[in-house]
Design a protein around this motif. Sequence first.
Motif, PDB file in Angstrom:
ATOM      1  N   ARG A 162      51.338  -4.906 -42.507  1.00 27.27           N
ATOM      2  CA  ARG A 162      49.953  -5.355 -42.547  1.00 27.27           C
ATOM      3  C   ARG A 162      49.731  -6.125 -43.846  1.00 27.27           C
ATOM      4  O   ARG A 162      50.157  -5.695 -44.918  1.00 27.27           O
ATOM      5  CB  ARG A 162      49.029  -4.138 -42.488  1.00 27.27           C
ATOM      6  CG  ARG A 162      47.569  -4.474 -42.542  1.00 27.27           C
ATOM      7  CD  ARG A 162      46.726  -3.217 -42.413  1.00 27.27           C
ATOM      8  NE  ARG A 162      46.981  -2.245 -43.449  1.00 27.27           N
ATOM      9  CZ  ARG A 162      46.349  -2.229 -44.628  1.00 27.27           C
ATOM     10  NH1 ARG A 162      45.463  -3.133 -44.916  1.00 27.27           N
ATOM     11  NH2 ARG A 162      46.630  -1.295 -45.512  1.00 27.27           N
TER      12      ARG A 162
ATOM     13  N   ALA B 103      50.485 -14.249 -39.437  1.00 31.53           N
ATOM     14  CA  ALA B 103      51.473 -14.718 -38.459  1.00 31.53           C
ATOM     15  C   ALA B 103      51.817 -16.185 -38.735  1.00 31.53           C
ATOM     16  O   ALA B 103      51.011 -16.940 -39.274  1.00 31.53           O
ATOM     17  CB  ALA B 103      50.930 -14.572 -37.048  1.00 31.53           C
TER      18      ALA B 103
ATOM     19  N   HIS C 163      55.099 -12.547 -36.166  1.00 34.33           N
ATOM     20  CA  HIS C 163      54.121 -11.679 -36.815  1.00 34.33           C
ATOM     21  C   HIS C 163      54.759 -10.997 -38.018  1.00 34.33           C
ATOM     22  O   HIS C 163      55.951 -10.689 -38.004  1.00 34.33           O
ATOM     23  CB  HIS C 163      53.609 -10.614 -35.835  1.00 34.33           C
ATOM     24  CG  HIS C 163      52.847 -11.204 -34.695  1.00 34.33           C
ATOM     25  ND1 HIS C 163      51.534 -11.588 -34.805  1.00 34.33           N
ATOM     26  CD2 HIS C 163      53.218 -11.512 -33.425  1.00 34.33           C
ATOM     27  CE1 HIS C 163      51.118 -12.084 -33.650  1.00 34.33           C
ATOM     28  NE2 HIS C 163      52.137 -12.056 -32.801  1.00 34.33           N
TER      29      HIS C 163
END
Length: 142
Positions: A128, A110, A124
């Motif tokens: 992932r 982030a 964010h």
Amino acid sequence: MSRSPSARDEVPEGIPTALDWVVMCADMATVHAAQRYACIVELWDDAIADARRREEPVAFVERSVRLEVASALRITEHAAGRLMGVGRSAAGITPSNTTDWRVKAKPGGALEWTSPAGRVYLVHPERRIPQFTVDPPGAPPF
């Protein structure tokens, strides 16, 4: 040879998949392209400043830089001019290019942006981000 469903390869949590590697490589290529644009603009600005210091006309500076970039990157003068144009137009459109914005990296990828007014924006990542660790813990082997 067919495989049974129970023999499927599953990637443990925290280990990057092939798609993660593709995304990371694409992100790195984007960062490198942005850095290339920034370097071209810096070269251009330095050439203009140098011409002004020597009290010379700056009319030929752009072409000179364009030819230098074209020669260094082994591209046409026209393509170098496009790189310079994109670099110049992109140089002022991100908040990080202004001195009043601050950015901090946070865990998990982030970014925390702080505006000149003091407002904080937490952004964010869309995907992932893999975390790499040394196994066994300790200094890297190189």
